[in-house]
Scaffold this motif. Structure first.
Motif, PDB file in Angstrom:
ATOM      1  N   HIS A  53       0.815  -1.227   0.000  1.00 40.15           N
ATOM      2  CA  HIS A  53       0.000   0.000   0.000  1.00 40.15           C
ATOM      3  C   HIS A  53       0.843   1.269   0.000  1.00 40.15           C
ATOM      4  O   HIS A  53       0.297   2.363   0.050  1.00 40.15           O
ATOM      5  CB  HIS A  53      -0.932  -0.006   1.207  1.00 40.15           C
ATOM      6  CG  HIS A  53      -1.789  -1.214   1.279  1.00 40.15           C
ATOM      7  ND1 HIS A  53      -2.811  -1.458   0.391  1.00 40.15           N
ATOM      8  CD2 HIS A  53      -1.760  -2.283   2.107  1.00 40.15           C
ATOM      9  CE1 HIS A  53      -3.379  -2.613   0.673  1.00 40.15           C
ATOM     10  NE2 HIS A  53      -2.757  -3.136   1.711  1.00 40.15           N
ATOM     11  N   GLY A  54       2.153   1.142  -0.003  1.00 39.51           N
ATOM     12  CA  GLY A  54       3.045   2.293   0.033  1.00 39.51           C
ATOM     13  C   GLY A  54       4.149   2.071   1.041  1.00 39.51           C
ATOM     14  O   GLY A  54       4.310   0.984   1.593  1.00 39.51           O
ATOM     15  N   ASN A  55       4.915   3.121   1.295  1.00 42.61           N
ATOM     16  CA  ASN A  55       6.010   3.056   2.261  1.00 42.61           C
ATOM     17  C   ASN A  55       5.454   3.451   3.627  1.00 42.61           C
ATOM     18  O   ASN A  55       5.100   4.595   3.853  1.00 42.61           O
ATOM     19  CB  ASN A  55       7.128   4.000   1.830  1.00 42.61           C
ATOM     20  CG  ASN A  55       8.380   3.821   2.640  1.00 42.61           C
ATOM     21  OD1 ASN A  55       8.455   2.969   3.512  1.00 42.61           O
ATOM     22  ND2 ASN A  55       9.372   4.633   2.359  1.00 42.61           N
ATOM     23  N   ARG A  56       5.373   2.484   4.537  1.00 42.96           N
ATOM     24  CA  ARG A  56       4.755   2.730   5.836  1.00 42.96           C
ATOM     25  C   ARG A  56       5.800   3.128   6.871  1.00 42.96           C
ATOM     26  O   ARG A  56       6.898   2.602   6.900  1.00 42.96           O
ATOM     27  CB  ARG A  56       3.990   1.504   6.322  1.00 42.96           C
ATOM     28  CG  ARG A  56       3.128   1.825   7.536  1.00 42.96           C
ATOM     29  CD  ARG A  56       2.149   0.743   7.876  1.00 42.96           C
ATOM     30  NE  ARG A  56       1.199   0.398   6.850  1.00 42.96           N
ATOM     31  CZ  ARG A  56       0.042   1.031   6.635  1.00 42.96           C
ATOM     32  NH1 ARG A  56      -0.272   2.101   7.342  1.00 42.96           N
ATOM     33  NH2 ARG A  56      -0.786   0.610   5.710  1.00 42.96           N
ATOM     34  N   VAL A  57       5.400   4.085   7.716  1.00 44.83           N
ATOM     35  CA  VAL A  57       6.240   4.528   8.828  1.00 44.83           C
ATOM     36  C   VAL A  57       5.344   4.587  10.069  1.00 44.83           C
ATOM     37  O   VAL A  57       4.200   5.032   9.998  1.00 44.83           O
ATOM     38  CB  VAL A  57       6.903   5.899   8.526  1.00 44.83           C
ATOM     39  CG1 VAL A  57       5.879   6.977   8.252  1.00 44.83           C
ATOM     40  CG2 VAL A  57       7.823   6.318   9.648  1.00 44.83           C
ATOM     41  N   ALA A  58       5.842   4.092  11.202  1.00 42.65           N
ATOM     42  CA  ALA A  58       5.099   4.160  12.463  1.00 42.65           C
ATOM     43  C   ALA A  58       5.741   5.235  13.330  1.00 42.65           C
ATOM     44  O   ALA A  58       6.950   5.232  13.538  1.00 42.65           O
ATOM     45  CB  ALA A  58       5.131   2.812  13.180  1.00 42.65           C
ATOM     46  N   GLY A  83       1.324   5.910   9.286  1.00 42.85           N
ATOM     47  CA  GLY A  83       1.113   6.591   8.015  1.00 42.85           C
ATOM     48  C   GLY A  83       1.767   5.904   6.832  1.00 42.85           C
ATOM     49  O   GLY A  83       2.652   5.068   6.969  1.00 42.85           O
ATOM     50  N   LEU A  84       1.281   6.300   5.667  1.00 44.32           N
ATOM     51  CA  LEU A  84       1.795   5.782   4.401  1.00 44.32           C
ATOM     52  C   LEU A  84       2.307   6.920   3.546  1.00 44.32           C
ATOM     53  O   LEU A  84       1.714   8.005   3.516  1.00 44.32           O
ATOM     54  CB  LEU A  84       0.687   5.060   3.621  1.00 44.32           C
ATOM     55  CG  LEU A  84       0.297   3.679   4.074  1.00 44.32           C
ATOM     56  CD1 LEU A  84      -0.945   3.215   3.317  1.00 44.32           C
ATOM     57  CD2 LEU A  84       1.438   2.708   3.863  1.00 44.32           C
ATOM     58  N   PRO A 114      -4.654  13.062   4.109  1.00 40.01           N
ATOM     59  CA  PRO A 114      -3.435  13.336   3.351  1.00 40.01           C
ATOM     60  C   PRO A 114      -2.802  14.691   3.662  1.00 40.01           C
ATOM     61  O   PRO A 114      -3.459  15.624   4.097  1.00 40.01           O
ATOM     62  CB  PRO A 114      -3.944  13.324   1.908  1.00 40.01           C
ATOM     63  CG  PRO A 114      -5.339  13.874   2.029  1.00 40.01           C
ATOM     64  CD  PRO A 114      -5.863  13.333   3.338  1.00 40.01           C
ATOM     65  N   THR A 115      -1.517  14.769   3.380  1.00 35.61           N
ATOM     66  CA  THR A 115      -0.789  16.037   3.453  1.00 35.61           C
ATOM     67  C   THR A 115      -1.218  16.904   2.278  1.00 35.61           C
ATOM     68  O   THR A 115      -1.350  16.436   1.146  1.00 35.61           O
ATOM     69  CB  THR A 115       0.729  15.796   3.393  1.00 35.61           C
ATOM     70  OG1 THR A 115       1.088  14.930   4.469  1.00 35.61           O
ATOM     71  CG2 THR A 115       1.504  17.096   3.511  1.00 35.61           C
ATOM     72  N   GLN A 116      -1.412  18.197   2.546  1.00 40.54           N
ATOM     73  CA  GLN A 116      -1.808  19.152   1.518  1.00 40.54           C
ATOM     74  C   GLN A 116      -0.573  19.869   0.967  1.00 40.54           C
ATOM     75  O   GLN A 116       0.518  19.772   1.530  1.00 40.54           O
ATOM     76  CB  GLN A 116      -2.791  20.167   2.110  1.00 40.54           C
ATOM     77  CG  GLN A 116      -4.029  19.539   2.692  1.00 40.54           C
ATOM     78  CD  GLN A 116      -4.820  18.748   1.683  1.00 40.54           C
ATOM     79  OE1 GLN A 116      -5.201  19.265   0.627  1.00 40.54           O
ATOM     80  NE2 GLN A 116      -5.062  17.479   1.972  1.00 40.54           N
TER      81      GLN A 116
END
Length: 170
Positions: A53-58, A83-84, A114-116
């Motif tokens: 689903h993408g690059n995940r970071v906790a 987040g992804l 999402p980030t804007q």
């Protein structure tokens, strides 16, 4: 008391009725009511890596405070943002964490968004609590704007005013 299956089916059958739109006027949008401002501290990010689903970071959520006209308290050291980062480099929050009000009610919270282009993250906020005093939070539609800092985030949150009439306690 839960509604009966026949009453649920009868209510759903109303959705199948044809709708006649008689006006071309733009509807009035609901207004937003301020809920709280929250500041929370973050732990060191854990890179999970590229997945389906993408690059995940906790990012651990380690504490903080929140304050508003109807509820205030602390952010517990219990939760994280999972987040992804998508293929275009856009980070999207996916959090689960715990609030505790000044009168000791526990509120589980989930946010996503999402980030804007301006660097803020626009959040959809969901609340879950068994507290009678704050039970109204379970039924509101809430949004937030997150501003990230170094080791912390700030979130300003609002709820749709139109939901107020149908929800006790708001």
């Amino acid at each position: 008391m839960l509604p009966s299956i026949p009453s649920i089916l009868a209510a759903l059958s109303l959705l199948a009725l044809p709708i006649s739109i008689t006006s071309t006027a733009t509807p009035t949008p609901p207004s937003l009511t301020f809920l709280y401002s929250l500041n929370c501290t973050l732990g060191t990010a854990i890179q999970i890596g590229a997945g389906p689903h993408g690059n995940r970071v906790a990012i651990p959520i380690t504490g903080g405070t929140f304050s508003g006209p109807k509820l205030s308290g602390k952010v517990l050291n219990l939760g994280a943002d999972w987040g992804l980062i998508d293929n275009n480099g856009t980070f999207a929050a996916d959090t689960r964490y715990q609030l505790q009000t000044n009168d000791n009610a526990n509120i589980f919270i989930r946010t996503s968004g999402p980030t804007q282009a301006d660097g803020h993250i626009h959040l959809r906020i969901l609340f879950e609590t068994g507290s009678a005093k704050y039970y109204w939070l379970n039924h509101i539609v809430a949004v937030g704007v997150l501003t990230a800092g170094s080791g912390f985030v700030a979130i300003d949150a609002w709820y749709l005013e139109g939901a107020k009439a149908a929800v006790k306690g708001v």
